[in-house]
Scaffold this active site. Structure first.
Site, PDB file in Angstrom:
ATOM      1  N   ASP A 176       0.831  -1.214   0.000  1.00 18.52           N
ATOM      2  CA  ASP A 176       0.000   0.000   0.000  1.00 18.52           C
ATOM      3  C   ASP A 176       0.860   1.257   0.000  1.00 18.52           C
ATOM      4  O   ASP A 176       0.488   2.267  -0.601  1.00 18.52           O
ATOM      5  CB  ASP A 176      -0.908   0.012   1.242  1.00 18.52           C
ATOM      6  CG  ASP A 176      -1.952  -1.074   1.180  1.00 18.52           C
ATOM      7  OD1 ASP A 176      -2.461  -1.339   0.078  1.00 18.52           O
ATOM      8  OD2 ASP A 176      -2.246  -1.683   2.229  1.00 18.52           O
ATOM      9  N   GLU A 204      -5.907   9.755   4.182  1.00 21.60           N
ATOM     10  CA  GLU A 204      -6.247  10.719   5.232  1.00 21.60           C
ATOM     11  C   GLU A 204      -5.322  11.915   5.225  1.00 21.60           C
ATOM     12  O   GLU A 204      -4.254  11.903   4.600  1.00 21.60           O
ATOM     13  CB  GLU A 204      -6.176  10.073   6.629  1.00 21.60           C
ATOM     14  CG  GLU A 204      -4.788   9.862   7.206  1.00 21.60           C
ATOM     15  CD  GLU A 204      -4.025   8.663   6.703  1.00 21.60           C
ATOM     16  OE1 GLU A 204      -2.981   8.902   6.059  1.00 21.60           O
ATOM     17  OE2 GLU A 204      -4.426   7.527   6.908  1.00 21.60           O
ATOM     18  N   THR A 232      -9.557   1.958   6.803  1.00 21.95           N
ATOM     19  CA  THR A 232      -8.937   0.697   7.251  1.00 21.95           C
ATOM     20  C   THR A 232      -7.458   0.888   7.606  1.00 21.95           C
ATOM     21  O   THR A 232      -6.799  -0.077   7.994  1.00 21.95           O
ATOM     22  CB  THR A 232      -9.051  -0.362   6.129  1.00 21.95           C
ATOM     23  OG1 THR A 232      -8.663   0.241   4.887  1.00 21.95           O
ATOM     24  CG2 THR A 232     -10.456  -0.905   6.008  1.00 21.95           C
ATOM     25  N   ALA A 263      -5.536  10.507  20.761  1.00 24.46           N
ATOM     26  CA  ALA A 263      -5.397  10.726  22.199  1.00 24.46           C
ATOM     27  C   ALA A 263      -6.131  11.984  22.684  1.00 24.46           C
ATOM     28  O   ALA A 263      -5.502  12.937  23.171  1.00 24.46           O
ATOM     29  CB  ALA A 263      -3.906  10.792  22.571  1.00 24.46           C
TER      30      ALA A 263
HETATM   31  P1  NAP Z   1       3.365   2.465   5.838  1.00 25.94           P
HETATM   32  O1  NAP Z   1       4.405   1.706   6.531  1.00 25.94           O
HETATM   33  O2  NAP Z   1       3.453   2.719   4.367  1.00 25.94           O
HETATM   34  O3  NAP Z   1       1.922   1.838   6.170  1.00 25.94           O
HETATM   35  C1  NAP Z   1       1.580   1.341   7.436  1.00 25.94           C
HETATM   36  C2  NAP Z   1       0.599   0.183   7.263  1.00 25.94           C
HETATM   37  O4  NAP Z   1      -0.655   0.665   6.779  1.00 25.94           O
HETATM   38  C3  NAP Z   1       1.096  -0.834   6.205  1.00 25.94           C
HETATM   39  O5  NAP Z   1       0.869  -2.139   6.679  1.00 25.94           O
HETATM   40  C4  NAP Z   1       0.240  -0.509   4.989  1.00 25.94           C
HETATM   41  O6  NAP Z   1       0.074  -1.639   4.112  1.00 25.94           O
HETATM   42  C5  NAP Z   1      -1.067  -0.147   5.669  1.00 25.94           C
HETATM   43  N1  NAP Z   1      -2.022   0.636   4.879  1.00 25.94           N
HETATM   44  C6  NAP Z   1      -1.808   1.743   4.121  1.00 25.94           C
HETATM   45  N2  NAP Z   1      -2.966   2.144   3.560  1.00 25.94           N
HETATM   46  C7  NAP Z   1      -3.931   1.285   3.972  1.00 25.94           C
HETATM   47  C8  NAP Z   1      -5.334   1.194   3.744  1.00 25.94           C
HETATM   48  N3  NAP Z   1      -6.005   2.075   2.986  1.00 25.94           N
HETATM   49  N4  NAP Z   1      -6.016   0.194   4.369  1.00 25.94           N
HETATM   50  C9  NAP Z   1      -5.392  -0.685   5.170  1.00 25.94           C
HETATM   51  N5  NAP Z   1      -4.059  -0.640   5.431  1.00 25.94           N
HETATM   52  C10 NAP Z   1      -3.343   0.331   4.837  1.00 25.94           C
HETATM   53  O7  NAP Z   1       3.226   3.867   6.639  1.00 25.94           O
HETATM   54  P2  NAP Z   1       3.457   5.382   6.259  1.00 25.94           P
HETATM   55  O8  NAP Z   1       4.338   5.532   5.064  1.00 25.94           O
HETATM   56  O9  NAP Z   1       3.808   6.083   7.534  1.00 25.94           O
HETATM   57  O10 NAP Z   1       1.983   5.909   5.865  1.00 25.94           O
HETATM   58  C11 NAP Z   1       1.190   5.333   4.859  1.00 25.94           C
HETATM   59  C12 NAP Z   1      -0.167   5.037   5.461  1.00 25.94           C
HETATM   60  O11 NAP Z   1       0.017   4.184   6.569  1.00 25.94           O
HETATM   61  C13 NAP Z   1      -0.868   6.267   6.003  1.00 25.94           C
HETATM   62  O12 NAP Z   1      -1.732   6.826   5.055  1.00 25.94           O
HETATM   63  C14 NAP Z   1      -1.582   5.764   7.245  1.00 25.94           C
HETATM   64  O13 NAP Z   1      -2.947   5.535   7.025  1.00 25.94           O
HETATM   65  C15 NAP Z   1      -0.935   4.442   7.574  1.00 25.94           C
HETATM   66  N6  NAP Z   1      -0.315   4.529   8.930  1.00 25.94           N
HETATM   67  C16 NAP Z   1      -0.836   3.767   9.910  1.00 25.94           C
HETATM   68  C17 NAP Z   1      -0.363   3.887  11.214  1.00 25.94           C
HETATM   69  C18 NAP Z   1      -0.987   3.046  12.270  1.00 25.94           C
HETATM   70  O14 NAP Z   1      -1.850   2.230  11.939  1.00 25.94           O
HETATM   71  N7  NAP Z   1      -0.623   3.244  13.541  1.00 25.94           N
HETATM   72  C19 NAP Z   1       0.668   4.780  11.515  1.00 25.94           C
HETATM   73  C20 NAP Z   1       1.198   5.548  10.472  1.00 25.94           C
HETATM   74  C21 NAP Z   1       0.686   5.425   9.173  1.00 25.94           C
HETATM   75  P3  NAP Z   1       1.348  -2.331   3.335  1.00 25.94           P
HETATM   76  O15 NAP Z   1       1.966  -3.223   4.360  1.00 25.94           O
HETATM   77  O16 NAP Z   1       0.766  -3.101   2.199  1.00 25.94           O
HETATM   78  O17 NAP Z   1       2.250  -1.210   2.877  1.00 25.94           O
END
Ligand code: NAP
Length: 269
Positions: free
Chosen positions: A53, A127, A166, A190
């Site tokens: 993703d 987001e 998600t 938070a």
């Molecule tokens: P990243 O490491 O690229 O992504 C974090 C996780 O979120 C990965 O497992 C990714 O899947 C998954 N993900 C991304 N978009 C998704 C979606 N629409 N539905 C379900 N899972 C999804 O992190 P990043 O570069 O910091 O940011 C990219 C996205 O990651 C952000 O847009 C944010 O939504 C998400 N994120 C999540 C958290 C958390 O859950 N605590 C924290 C920071 C960011 P893959 O393993 O396939 O890449």
């Protein structure tokens, strides 16, 4: 080039499986007379993004929300946007040639950031996050159009699209939303809810015609971090951030059997 030249862009991250998948895919598509362009070509009919993703989101941002349909091959971890796996390449090409697919349109959330000197625009397919640049409580006055909602205090806010529901939103306790719905979800990070500060502790869901208006209290927050799909942007002295579901879209190519809730169950339960 003749009029029936069919060009495809393949974008891959640099892990070994992605590069090998790109090599195999290129060979198979060329056998079917597709041209795989060396550089990203705006006249292509399709983008194939190989990775997780994260790669999908990077591709969308790097090429500025292209109008060309995009399909993902998952070589990453979760692969929620990604439609097929590397062992389904033949099936994909067969179905693509037959036109056996559908297009899912995803609208991005737009953040219009008004500072002292300038208006800036950011877009997120998942987001837009708003948080303090420092490890400090952030205070944000939120209005829905002109109706005041709350003075939020806590780590920050996430304004998530249904497609992003998600992702980070879900980790924060937000709701999973069927992407066929048009709405935005305001999810707190938070939130403080005490006699000193009162903030909603659950997500608030608003319809697409509403503009979410956020006024940071600049006495505390000189610099604010705005995060679009994981990418950080810093702004000083923000007067207002307006967020709304925009007409900027991504067209995701889905094979006929795609079902959102089947995918949610497979990835999360
Ligand atoms: P990243 O490491 O690229 O992504 C974090 C996780 O979120 C990965 O497992 C990714 O899947 C998954 N993900 C991304 N978009 C998704 C979606 N629409 N539905 C379900 N899972 C999804 O992190 P990043 O570069 O910091 O940011 C990219 C996205 O990651 C952000 O847009 C944010 O939504 C998400 N994120 C999540 C958290 C958390 O859950 N605590 C924290 C920071 C960011 P893959 O393993 O396939 O890449």
């Amino acid at each position: 080039m003749s009029d029936n030249t069919r060009i495809i862009n393949i974008v891959a991250n640099d892990n070994a499986l992605s590069l090998e998948t790109k090599r195999v895919l290129k060979q198979r598509l060329e056998k079917d007379n597709f041209i795989i362009s060396k550089e990203f070509d705006n006249n292509a009919e399709l983008i194939i993004c190989i990775g997780g993703d994260g790669s999908f989101l990077r591709t969308v941002h790097t090429y500025n929300f292209p109008r060309i349909p995009i399909i993902g091959v998952n070589t990453g971890h979760l692969g929620f946007f990604q439609e097929i796996s590397p062992n389904q390449l033949d099936e994909f090409i067969f179905k693509y040639n037959k036109g056996d697919y559908k297009i899912q349109t995803l609208n991005a959330v737009c953040a219009e950031i008004v500072t002292k000197n300038k208006k800036n625009y950011l877009y997120g397919i998942n987001e837009i996050g708003i948080r303090s640049d420092k490890a400090k409580t952030i205070h944000l006055n939120i209005s829905l159009d002109d109706s005041f909602l709350e003075r939020f205090s806590g780590d920050g806010l996430l304004i998530a699209t249904p497609a992003g529901s998600t992702a980070y939103n879900y980790s924060l306790g937000g709701s999973i939303v069927d992407p066929r719905l048009n709405l935005l979800q305001i999810t707190p990070l938070a939130p403080i809810n005490t006699t000193a500060y009162r903030s909603f502790t659950s997500s608030v869901i608003v319809p697409p015609e509403i503009t979410i208006r956020i006024f940071p209290e600049n006495t505390f927050e000189k610099s604010i971090l705005i995060i679009s799909d994981g990418m950080e942007h810093r702004f000083d002295e923000i007067y207002e951030i307006s967020l709304y579901l925009s007409n900027t879209q991504v067209q995701v190519l889905r094979l006929e059997k795609y079902d959102f809730w089947t995918k949610v169950k497979r990835k999360f339960l």
